[in-house]
Design a protein around this motif. Structure first.
Motif, PDB file in Angstrom:
ATOM      1  N   ASP A 297       0.839  -1.186   0.000  1.00  0.00           N
ATOM      2  CA  ASP A 297       0.000   0.000   0.000  1.00  0.00           C
ATOM      3  C   ASP A 297       0.883   1.248   0.000  1.00  0.00           C
ATOM      4  OD1 ASP A 297       0.925  -0.124   2.590  1.00  0.00           O
ATOM      5  OD2 ASP A 297      -0.966   0.431   3.497  1.00  0.00           O
ATOM      6  N   ALA A 298       0.285   2.368  -0.290  1.00  0.00           N
ATOM      7  CA  ALA A 298       1.013   3.630  -0.355  1.00  0.00           C
ATOM      8  C   ALA A 298       0.141   4.727   0.224  1.00  0.00           C
ATOM      9  CB  ALA A 298       1.377   3.957  -1.807  1.00  0.00           C
ATOM     10  N   VAL A 299       0.767   5.811   0.572  1.00  0.00           N
ATOM     11  CA  VAL A 299       0.048   6.965   1.093  1.00  0.00           C
ATOM     12  C   VAL A 299      -0.481   7.757  -0.094  1.00  0.00           C
ATOM     13  CG1 VAL A 299       0.272   9.084   2.428  1.00  0.00           C
ATOM     14  CG2 VAL A 299       1.492   7.023   3.147  1.00  0.00           C
ATOM     15  N   ARG A 300      -1.777   8.099  -0.021  1.00  0.00           N
ATOM     16  CA  ARG A 300      -2.445   8.794  -1.116  1.00  0.00           C
ATOM     17  C   ARG A 300      -2.808  10.203  -0.649  1.00  0.00           C
ATOM     18  NH1 ARG A 300      -6.694   5.830  -1.207  1.00  0.00           N
ATOM     19  NH2 ARG A 300      -7.956   7.209   0.063  1.00  0.00           N
ATOM     20  N   CYS A 301      -2.406  11.209  -1.426  1.00  0.00           N
ATOM     21  CA  CYS A 301      -2.826  12.578  -1.163  1.00  0.00           C
ATOM     22  C   CYS A 301      -4.167  12.770  -1.859  1.00  0.00           C
ATOM     23  CB  CYS A 301      -1.806  13.586  -1.686  1.00  0.00           C
ATOM     24  SG  CYS A 301      -2.315  15.280  -1.407  1.00  0.00           S
ATOM     25  N   GLU A 302      -5.235  12.873  -1.069  1.00  0.00           N
ATOM     26  CA  GLU A 302      -6.589  12.910  -1.618  1.00  0.00           C
ATOM     27  C   GLU A 302      -7.008  14.294  -2.090  1.00  0.00           C
ATOM     28  OE1 GLU A 302      -8.673  11.404   1.756  1.00  0.00           O
ATOM     29  OE2 GLU A 302      -8.210   9.323   1.259  1.00  0.00           O
ATOM     30  N   GLU A 303      -6.383  15.333  -1.572  1.00  0.00           N
ATOM     31  CA  GLU A 303      -6.733  16.692  -1.964  1.00  0.00           C
ATOM     32  C   GLU A 303      -5.456  17.513  -2.062  1.00  0.00           C
ATOM     33  OE1 GLU A 303      -9.512  20.306  -0.297  1.00  0.00           O
ATOM     34  OE2 GLU A 303      -9.947  18.263   0.340  1.00  0.00           O
ATOM     35  N   TRP A 304      -5.268  18.148  -3.203  1.00  0.00           N
ATOM     36  CA  TRP A 304      -4.052  18.920  -3.441  1.00  0.00           C
ATOM     37  C   TRP A 304      -4.345  20.099  -4.353  1.00  0.00           C
ATOM     38  CZ3 TRP A 304      -2.779  18.964  -8.627  1.00  0.00           C
ATOM     39  CH2 TRP A 304      -3.332  17.939  -9.406  1.00  0.00           C
ATOM     40  N   ARG A 305      -3.445  21.091  -4.306  1.00  0.00           N
ATOM     41  CA  ARG A 305      -3.551  22.268  -5.176  1.00  0.00           C
ATOM     42  C   ARG A 305      -2.155  22.654  -5.643  1.00  0.00           C
ATOM     43  NH1 ARG A 305      -7.122  26.298  -1.483  1.00  0.00           N
ATOM     44  NH2 ARG A 305      -5.134  26.320  -0.415  1.00  0.00           N
ATOM     45  N   CYS A 306      -2.053  23.092  -6.874  1.00  0.00           N
ATOM     46  CA  CYS A 306      -0.785  23.547  -7.431  1.00  0.00           C
ATOM     47  C   CYS A 306      -0.514  24.974  -6.952  1.00  0.00           C
ATOM     48  CB  CYS A 306      -0.835  23.496  -8.958  1.00  0.00           C
ATOM     49  SG  CYS A 306       0.707  24.027  -9.733  1.00  0.00           S
ATOM     50  N   GLY A 307       0.667  25.175  -6.400  1.00  0.00           N
ATOM     51  CA  GLY A 307       1.057  26.497  -5.937  1.00  0.00           C
ATOM     52  C   GLY A 307       2.144  27.125  -6.777  1.00  0.00           C
ATOM     53  N   GLY A 308       2.621  26.406  -7.786  1.00  0.00           N
ATOM     54  CA  GLY A 308       3.694  26.881  -8.653  1.00  0.00           C
ATOM     55  C   GLY A 308       4.509  25.695  -9.121  1.00  0.00           C
ATOM     56  N   ALA A 309       5.731  25.979  -9.561  1.00  0.00           N
ATOM     57  CA  ALA A 309       6.621  24.924 -10.038  1.00  0.00           C
ATOM     58  C   ALA A 309       8.056  25.336  -9.745  1.00  0.00           C
ATOM     59  CB  ALA A 309       6.419  24.682 -11.534  1.00  0.00           C
ATOM     60  N   SER A 310       8.947  24.355  -9.739  1.00  0.00           N
ATOM     61  CA  SER A 310      10.360  24.653  -9.526  1.00  0.00           C
ATOM     62  C   SER A 310      11.208  23.772 -10.427  1.00  0.00           C
ATOM     63  CB  SER A 310      10.749  24.456  -8.059  1.00  0.00           C
ATOM     64  OG  SER A 310      10.617  23.107  -7.677  1.00  0.00           O
ATOM     65  N   VAL A 311      12.398  24.263 -10.740  1.00  0.00           N
ATOM     66  CA  VAL A 311      13.354  23.495 -11.532  1.00  0.00           C
ATOM     67  C   VAL A 311      14.180  22.666 -10.554  1.00  0.00           C
ATOM     68  CG1 VAL A 311      15.301  23.616 -13.112  1.00  0.00           C
ATOM     69  CG2 VAL A 311      13.418  25.243 -13.343  1.00  0.00           C
ATOM     70  N   GLN A 312      14.237  21.341 -10.798  1.00  0.00           N
ATOM     71  CA  GLN A 312      14.929  20.437  -9.885  1.00  0.00           C
ATOM     72  C   GLN A 312      15.789  19.448 -10.645  1.00  0.00           C
ATOM     73  OE1 GLN A 312      12.201  18.519  -7.212  1.00  0.00           O
ATOM     74  NE2 GLN A 312      11.114  20.427  -6.763  1.00  0.00           N
ATOM     75  N   VAL A 313      16.851  18.999  -9.984  1.00  0.00           N
ATOM     76  CA  VAL A 313      17.739  17.994 -10.564  1.00  0.00           C
ATOM     77  C   VAL A 313      17.153  16.597 -10.374  1.00  0.00           C
ATOM     78  CG1 VAL A 313      20.040  16.956 -10.423  1.00  0.00           C
ATOM     79  CG2 VAL A 313      19.780  19.433 -10.242  1.00  0.00           C
ATOM     80  N   ALA A 314      16.592  16.325  -9.199  1.00  0.00           N
ATOM     81  CA  ALA A 314      16.051  14.999  -8.890  1.00  0.00           C
ATOM     82  C   ALA A 314      14.585  15.146  -8.491  1.00  0.00           C
ATOM     83  CB  ALA A 314      16.851  14.349  -7.773  1.00  0.00           C
ATOM     84  N   PRO A 315      13.677  15.214  -9.469  1.00  0.00           N
ATOM     85  CA  PRO A 315      12.262  15.413  -9.145  1.00  0.00           C
ATOM     86  C   PRO A 315      11.642  14.197  -8.457  1.00  0.00           C
ATOM     87  CG  PRO A 315      12.521  14.961 -11.472  1.00  0.00           C
ATOM     88  CD  PRO A 315      13.907  15.085 -10.901  1.00  0.00           C
TER      89      PRO A 315
END
Length: 144
Positions: free
Chosen positions: A111-129
């Motif tokens: 099993d895994a943890v599920r995020c049931e409610e989320w909102r986008c607040g922006g984005a970022s540039v990452q090396v290891a997403p």
């Protein structure tokens, strides 16, 4: 002007940390923390700083796609170059709410943890997403 289009998150796919975002209904708008445009950030020294904007978000085939612009500064061109070469990715920065547990795959013991409610607040540039994301599309126009 530096324009980009990128897959910034995957729904139903576990992150490297073992949690995943709940699916949205097809055609449902991507939930946002505030009105667009949202910030696109990158590391500047020892902290994150704004390097561009997310102007448009869409949910297509269980992925969140962002389109926007990167600043036409020397720093912005450096970020655009690393993105175009596939050295970095653009990743959703989100606000997460209700959490639950869910079975992933065919083994009910996994099993895994599920995020049931989320909102986008922006984005970022990452090396290891958090997810294995495809290389973004980068279009550089009018720069010499």
């Amino acid at each position: 002007m530096i324009e980009y289009a990128a897959v910034i998150a995957r729904c139903g796919v576990p992150t490297r940390g073992g949690w995943f975002l709940e699916y949205l209904a097809q055609g449902e708008p991507v939930p946002v923390a505030r009105d667009l445009p949202l910030p696109l950030t990158g590391m500047t020294g020892m902290k994150h700083g704004r390097i561009g904007w997310v102007d448009h978000l869409a949910y297509l085939r269980d992925v969140v796609v962002a389109r926007g612009f990167i600043d036409s500064t020397a720093r912005g061109r450096d970020y655009a170059g690393s993105l175009a070469l596939g050295l970095t990715r653009i990743v959703m920065e989100s606000e997460t709410y209700r959490w639950g547990r869910d079975v992933l795959g065919e083994d009910p013991a996994v099993d895994a943890v599920r995020c049931e409610e989320w909102r986008c607040g922006g984005a970022s540039v990452q090396v290891a997403p958090a997810w294995d994301l495809p290389k973004p599309e980068i279009w550089i126009r009018g720069l010499v």
